[in-house]
Motif scaffolding. Structure first.
Motif, PDB file in Angstrom:
ATOM      1  N   ALA A  54      33.168 -44.622 -16.097  1.00  0.00           N
ATOM      2  CA  ALA A  54      32.471 -45.904 -16.274  1.00  0.00           C
ATOM      3  C   ALA A  54      31.982 -46.441 -14.935  1.00  0.00           C
ATOM      4  N   ALA A  55      32.815 -46.329 -13.910  1.00  0.00           N
ATOM      5  CA  ALA A  55      32.424 -46.813 -12.586  1.00  0.00           C
ATOM      6  C   ALA A  55      31.246 -46.009 -12.045  1.00  0.00           C
ATOM      7  N   ARG A  56      31.283 -44.698 -12.240  1.00  0.00           N
ATOM      8  CA  ARG A  56      30.179 -43.852 -11.759  1.00  0.00           C
ATOM      9  C   ARG A  56      28.906 -44.146 -12.531  1.00  0.00           C
ATOM     10  N   THR A  57      29.033 -44.375 -13.833  1.00  0.00           N
ATOM     11  CA  THR A  57      27.859 -44.690 -14.654  1.00  0.00           C
ATOM     12  C   THR A  57      27.242 -46.010 -14.205  1.00  0.00           C
ATOM     13  N   GLU A  58      28.087 -46.999 -13.948  1.00  0.00           N
ATOM     14  CA  GLU A  58      27.594 -48.298 -13.485  1.00  0.00           C
ATOM     15  C   GLU A  58      26.889 -48.160 -12.140  1.00  0.00           C
ATOM     16  N   ALA A  59      27.479 -47.395 -11.234  1.00  0.00           N
ATOM     17  CA  ALA A  59      26.867 -47.198  -9.916  1.00  0.00           C
ATOM     18  C   ALA A  59      25.524 -46.479 -10.057  1.00  0.00           C
ATOM     19  N   ALA A  60      25.464 -45.492 -10.924  1.00  0.00           N
ATOM     20  CA  ALA A  60      24.214 -44.765 -11.134  1.00  0.00           C
ATOM     21  C   ALA A  60      23.150 -45.672 -11.739  1.00  0.00           C
ATOM     22  N   ALA A  61      23.547 -46.537 -12.660  1.00  0.00           N
ATOM     23  CA  ALA A  61      22.599 -47.471 -13.273  1.00  0.00           C
ATOM     24  C   ALA A  61      22.067 -48.460 -12.246  1.00  0.00           C
ATOM     25  N   GLU A  62      22.948 -48.956 -11.377  1.00  0.00           N
ATOM     26  CA  GLU A  62      22.512 -49.883 -10.334  1.00  0.00           C
ATOM     27  C   GLU A  62      21.558 -49.189  -9.362  1.00  0.00           C
ATOM     28  N   GLU A  63      21.852 -47.944  -9.011  1.00  0.00           N
ATOM     29  CA  GLU A  63      20.983 -47.193  -8.106  1.00  0.00           C
ATOM     30  C   GLU A  63      19.626 -46.941  -8.756  1.00  0.00           C
ATOM     31  N   ALA A  64      19.630 -46.590 -10.042  1.00  0.00           N
ATOM     32  CA  ALA A  64      18.379 -46.359 -10.758  1.00  0.00           C
ATOM     33  C   ALA A  64      17.543 -47.642 -10.823  1.00  0.00           C
ATOM     34  N   ALA A  65      18.204 -48.773 -11.049  1.00  0.00           N
ATOM     35  CA  ALA A  65      17.481 -50.049 -11.094  1.00  0.00           C
ATOM     36  C   ALA A  65      16.857 -50.375  -9.742  1.00  0.00           C
ATOM     37  N   ALA A  66      17.596 -50.127  -8.667  1.00  0.00           N
ATOM     38  CA  ALA A  66      17.071 -50.387  -7.326  1.00  0.00           C
ATOM     39  C   ALA A  66      15.879 -49.477  -7.028  1.00  0.00           C
ATOM     40  N   GLU A  67      15.982 -48.214  -7.416  1.00  0.00           N
ATOM     41  CA  GLU A  67      14.878 -47.287  -7.198  1.00  0.00           C
ATOM     42  C   GLU A  67      13.660 -47.668  -8.037  1.00  0.00           C
ATOM     43  N   THR A  68      13.904 -48.185  -9.232  1.00  0.00           N
ATOM     44  CA  THR A  68      12.797 -48.624 -10.094  1.00  0.00           C
ATOM     45  C   THR A  68      12.085 -49.822  -9.482  1.00  0.00           C
ATOM     46  N   ARG A  69      12.873 -50.769  -8.957  1.00  0.00           N
ATOM     47  CA  ARG A  69      12.257 -51.929  -8.294  1.00  0.00           C
ATOM     48  C   ARG A  69      11.427 -51.478  -7.092  1.00  0.00           C
ATOM     49  N   GLU A  70      11.967 -50.566  -6.305  1.00  0.00           N
ATOM     50  CA  GLU A  70      11.254 -50.066  -5.125  1.00  0.00           C
ATOM     51  C   GLU A  70       9.963 -49.353  -5.537  1.00  0.00           C
ATOM     52  N   ALA A  71      10.031 -48.558  -6.599  1.00  0.00           N
ATOM     53  CA  ALA A  71       8.845 -47.858  -7.086  1.00  0.00           C
ATOM     54  C   ALA A  71       7.791 -48.849  -7.580  1.00  0.00           C
ATOM     55  N   ALA A  72       8.226 -49.930  -8.215  1.00  0.00           N
ATOM     56  CA  ALA A  72       7.284 -50.949  -8.693  1.00  0.00           C
ATOM     57  C   ALA A  72       6.565 -51.620  -7.530  1.00  0.00           C
ATOM     58  N   VAL A  73       7.308 -51.917  -6.469  1.00  0.00           N
ATOM     59  CA  VAL A  73       6.703 -52.528  -5.279  1.00  0.00           C
ATOM     60  C   VAL A  73       5.690 -51.565  -4.662  1.00  0.00           C
ATOM     61  N   GLU A  74       6.066 -50.297  -4.570  1.00  0.00           N
ATOM     62  CA  GLU A  74       5.159 -49.296  -3.995  1.00  0.00           C
ATOM     63  C   GLU A  74       3.914 -49.123  -4.861  1.00  0.00           C
ATOM     64  N   ALA A  75       4.083 -49.132  -6.190  1.00  0.00           N
ATOM     65  CA  ALA A  75       2.948 -48.998  -7.104  1.00  0.00           C
ATOM     66  C   ALA A  75       2.012 -50.197  -6.977  1.00  0.00           C
ATOM     67  N   GLU A  76       2.582 -51.385  -6.848  1.00  0.00           N
ATOM     68  CA  GLU A  76       1.759 -52.587  -6.679  1.00  0.00           C
ATOM     69  C   GLU A  76       0.943 -52.513  -5.385  1.00  0.00           C
ATOM     70  N   GLN A  77       1.588 -52.065  -4.307  1.00  0.00           N
ATOM     71  CA  GLN A  77       0.893 -51.943  -3.023  1.00  0.00           C
ATOM     72  C   GLN A  77      -0.206 -50.883  -3.106  1.00  0.00           C
ATOM     73  N   ALA A  78       0.077 -49.782  -3.774  1.00  0.00           N
ATOM     74  CA  ALA A  78      -0.925 -48.726  -3.931  1.00  0.00           C
ATOM     75  C   ALA A  78      -2.120 -49.240  -4.744  1.00  0.00           C
ATOM     76  N   ALA A  79      -1.854 -50.036  -5.782  1.00  0.00           N
ATOM     77  CA  ALA A  79      -2.938 -50.604  -6.587  1.00  0.00           C
ATOM     78  C   ALA A  79      -3.790 -51.560  -5.757  1.00  0.00           C
TER      79      ALA A  79
END
Length: 103
Positions: A54-79
């Motif tokens: 459960a702890a590893r799953t939570e950590a992976a979910a938090e990391e995925a969310a952070a990477e998604t936010r970063e990708a969204a910022v990069e996509a916005e800048q690219a647009a």
């Protein structure tokens, strides 16, 4: 998962050793007590493994969310960059057409 397999292996070993009814176990515990203790330990091992998973799953979910936010910022800048380049290209084309019309 490894802990669970180890616990199941220990349970099977205790069960096999405990089946020898001619000789009392060295600890003085009955076969039933050995099995009960093994089952209890297996339960604790499963709880530990579940908590770890459960702890590893939570950590992976938090990391995925952070990477998604970063990708969204990069996509916005690219647009934005693409929009600026497109606008510059339109202005350059308009300027060229205007100069060609003058000549």
């Amino acid at each position: 998962m490894n802990k669970l397999l180890i616990a199941l292996g220990l349970t099977a070993t205790v069960a096999l050793v405990g089946c020898n009814k001619e000789k009392a176990p060295e600890t003085g515990a009955t076969t039933g007590e050995h099995l009960e203790n093994a089952a209890e330990q297996a339960g604790h091992d499963v709880e530990d493994a579940t908590a770890t998973a459960a702890a590893r799953t939570e950590a992976a979910a938090e990391e995925a969310a952070a990477e998604t936010r970063e990708a969204a910022v990069e996509a916005e800048q690219a647009a934005r960059n693409a929009t600026v380049k497109a606008a510059d290209a339109v202005e350059d084309s308009a300027r060229n057409v205007k100069e060609d019309a003058k000549n």
